[in-house]
Design a protein around this motif. Sequence first.
Motif, mmCIF file in Angstrom:
data_model
loop_
_atom_site.group_PDB
_atom_site.id
_atom_site.type_symbol
_atom_site.label_atom_id
_atom_site.label_comp_id
_atom_site.label_asym_id
_atom_site.label_seq_id
_atom_site.Cartn_x
_atom_site.Cartn_y
_atom_site.Cartn_z
ATOM 1 N N ALA A 59 0.834 -1.203 0.000
ATOM 2 C CA ALA A 59 0.000 0.000 0.000
ATOM 3 C C ALA A 59 0.868 1.253 0.000
ATOM 4 C CB ALA A 59 -0.923 -0.002 1.213
ATOM 5 N N THR A 60 2.026 1.188 0.664
ATOM 6 C CA THR A 60 2.924 2.331 0.712
ATOM 7 C C THR A 60 3.460 2.669 -0.673
ATOM 8 O OG1 THR A 60 3.600 1.780 2.964
ATOM 9 C CG2 THR A 60 5.058 3.228 1.710
ATOM 10 N N ALA A 61 3.808 1.655 -1.465
ATOM 11 C CA ALA A 61 4.324 1.887 -2.816
ATOM 12 C C ALA A 61 3.266 2.543 -3.690
ATOM 13 C CB ALA A 61 4.780 0.567 -3.438
ATOM 14 N N GLY A 62 2.016 2.092 -3.566
ATOM 15 C CA GLY A 62 0.938 2.696 -4.337
ATOM 16 C C GLY A 62 0.720 4.152 -3.962
ATOM 17 N N LEU A 270 -1.876 14.857 5.030
ATOM 18 C CA LEU A 270 -2.684 14.581 6.217
ATOM 19 C C LEU A 270 -4.079 14.080 5.854
ATOM 20 C CD1 LEU A 270 -1.716 17.462 8.672
ATOM 21 C CD2 LEU A 270 -0.952 15.079 8.667
ATOM 22 N N LEU A 271 -4.581 14.467 4.694
ATOM 23 C CA LEU A 271 -5.855 13.916 4.222
ATOM 24 C C LEU A 271 -5.733 12.416 4.021
ATOM 25 C CD1 LEU A 271 -8.761 14.441 3.093
ATOM 26 C CD2 LEU A 271 -7.691 14.686 0.849
ATOM 27 N N SER A 272 -4.643 11.992 3.383
ATOM 28 C CA SER A 272 -4.401 10.561 3.193
ATOM 29 C C SER A 272 -4.111 9.867 4.520
ATOM 30 C CB SER A 272 -3.226 10.373 2.226
ATOM 31 O OG SER A 272 -2.892 9.009 2.092
ATOM 32 N N TYR A 273 -3.310 10.526 5.364
ATOM 33 C CA TYR A 273 -2.933 9.969 6.666
ATOM 34 C C TYR A 273 -4.161 9.715 7.546
ATOM 35 C CZ TYR A 273 -1.057 10.186 11.471
ATOM 36 O OH TYR A 273 -0.757 9.945 12.796
ATOM 37 N N LEU A 396 8.052 13.457 0.075
ATOM 38 C CA LEU A 396 9.176 13.411 1.008
ATOM 39 C C LEU A 396 8.734 12.877 2.365
ATOM 40 C CD1 LEU A 396 12.093 14.078 1.786
ATOM 41 C CD2 LEU A 396 11.347 16.427 2.261
ATOM 42 N N ALA A 397 7.598 13.363 2.853
ATOM 43 C CA ALA A 397 7.108 12.919 4.158
ATOM 44 C C ALA A 397 6.761 11.442 4.145
ATOM 45 C CB ALA A 397 5.888 13.744 4.556
ATOM 46 N N ALA A 398 6.126 10.977 3.056
ATOM 47 C CA ALA A 398 5.768 9.559 2.964
ATOM 48 C C ALA A 398 7.014 8.683 2.881
ATOM 49 C CB ALA A 398 4.880 9.333 1.744
ATOM 50 N N ALA A 399 8.032 9.157 2.148
ATOM 51 C CA ALA A 399 9.276 8.386 2.043
ATOM 52 C C ALA A 399 9.984 8.310 3.388
ATOM 53 C CB ALA A 399 10.180 9.012 0.991
ATOM 54 N N LEU A 400 10.011 9.400 4.139
ATOM 55 C CA LEU A 400 10.652 9.412 5.451
ATOM 56 C C LEU A 400 9.897 8.546 6.459
ATOM 57 C CD1 LEU A 400 11.604 13.206 5.736
ATOM 58 C CD2 LEU A 400 13.146 11.279 5.318
ATOM 59 N N ALA A 401 8.579 8.544 6.334
ATOM 60 C CA ALA A 401 7.775 7.732 7.265
ATOM 61 C C ALA A 401 7.900 6.247 6.964
ATOM 62 C CB ALA A 401 6.313 8.166 7.195
ATOM 63 N N GLU A 403 7.114 2.570 6.247
ATOM 64 C CA GLU A 403 5.957 1.745 6.587
ATOM 65 C C GLU A 403 5.279 2.207 7.867
ATOM 66 O OE1 GLU A 403 4.691 -0.549 4.702
ATOM 67 O OE2 GLU A 403 6.259 -0.501 3.170
ATOM 68 N N GLN A 404 5.902 3.138 8.576
ATOM 69 C CA GLN A 404 5.308 3.634 9.817
ATOM 70 C C GLN A 404 4.171 4.600 9.513
ATOM 71 O OE1 GLN A 404 8.662 5.411 11.860
ATOM 72 N NE2 GLN A 404 9.008 3.547 13.057
ATOM 73 N N ARG A 405 3.165 4.544 10.352
ATOM 74 C CA ARG A 405 2.050 5.484 10.202
ATOM 75 C C ARG A 405 2.298 6.649 11.155
ATOM 76 N NH1 ARG A 405 -3.340 6.406 11.966
ATOM 77 N NH2 ARG A 405 -4.678 7.079 10.232
ATOM 78 N N THR A 406 3.024 7.650 10.639
ATOM 79 C CA THR A 406 3.398 8.789 11.460
ATOM 80 C C THR A 406 3.332 10.067 10.638
ATOM 81 O OG1 THR A 406 5.187 9.809 12.725
ATOM 82 C CG2 THR A 406 5.832 8.353 10.920
ATOM 83 N N ALA A 407 2.980 11.157 11.274
ATOM 84 C CA ALA A 407 2.918 12.459 10.613
ATOM 85 C C ALA A 407 4.089 13.357 10.996
ATOM 86 C CB ALA A 407 1.609 13.157 10.960
#
Length: 467
Positions: A59-62, A270-273, A396-401, A403-407
């Motif tokens: 799901a992260t890759a998508g 954050l909408l996706s998060y 960038l934020a998604a890559a840094l996070a 597989e972790q679910r963090t904002a």
Amino acid sequence: MENSRPPAGNRKAAPGRSASRRVLVASTVGSAIEWYDFYLYSTASALVLGPLFFPSQSATAGTLASFATYAAGFVARPFGGIVFGHFGDRIGRKAMLVSTLLIMGVATFLVGVLPTYEQAGVLAPVLLVVLRVVQGIGIGGEWGGAVLMSGEHAPAGRRGLFTSFPAAGFPIGLCASTAMFQLVSRLPQEQLFSWGWRLPFLASIVLVVVGVFVRLGVAESPEFSQVRDKGAQERIPLSGVLRQGPAPVVRGVLAALGLAMPVSVYTVYLLSYASSGPDAGQRTAVLDGLLVGAMVEAVVLPVAGWLSDRVGRRPVMLCGYTVCAVTGLTAPAWLTSGDPVLITATFVLSMGVGHALIYGAFSALLIEMFPVGHRYSALAVTYQLGATLASFGPLLAAALAGEQRTATPAMIVLWSCLLAAAAAVAGARPYRPATAAPGAGAAPRDASVTADAAGPPVPPPAHTPAD
């Protein structure tokens, strides 16, 4: 800044009131339609485009692929800004506004008829990226033309108010695109992913026809008309931007970065998060909150523009940066709380108040930093470069996070950009011709240039235009 009354020969002739109103309507309606088209993809990228066009076991890759395509539209924006800025400074603002609206509308409509990965394989995401790039080229030329038409038609002392109306096209377009996806997201998931997601994109063609009709009825910018009538257009406007020096360009880019990054973080990442969980009610609450925030921003933006005419551009923008930064302290927790009140409050504070304060003063600030001869090119390049850099925030934020679910990475990116933008705006100053006579004091300002952060201007006599 001084508040001396400009010599009579330097005063700008005020356009007719009815002509100014027509320009405001045309700029705002067209801008709203183009932002509807552009941010329709933003909402879709967070909710449906990943599994439709970038299927993957991860799901992260998508999500990363979907955000990367979102950023591709922004990468194309500086190129659109350069092309349309050049011809906007050479030929005129009006023709470019009609062209960009047509480009955006057709590209958005075609997204609605694209085959998915399941239907066409790898061709599907390739076509999606191509159309997203075309969207980026269109919006890259749109923004500068819309705010220039309003700002250059503005009466003296009301440039902030007038440029805030086409800026209001952004939250109106965001509101409309969010509302459309809010409606289709209520469909059963099978119908949403089979045909429901296409409806908002297909509806764009109707709006474009209306927008083109409205824009064809407005007069050319009076400031540009004066330059054109004298045959004083710059042969290569972009070279004029470069000759002016790097300082205003860098400040403009950083100010735009601070304007666009809250949008990328709050309305995309954050909408996706906040809506990535299995709870459909949570997703609906987040979309409802975003919708309310956009509606509030549409109302607050003209107030922010008017306020910037009274107290100056910089204090209004700095206040907006501060509100966006402080809201980030609680945004991740509030958006995932499941409480509709906290979710809505997050979007109202970040978009309806913070971003509105920034955007309400931003256009006038940028206009006043550059002369008429290469102003379209300067606005298009500086704003689009800043917005392009901001578009990589979610990626960038998604890559840094990972597989972790963090904002947390998203908040760090946001705060860093807001700090850089605030520093740039604090040092920004209006353009002053280099030909001012030595010892004569400040060069006469354009009639719309307002006081800076030192305080509000002294009211002029009742029989003269506001300085």
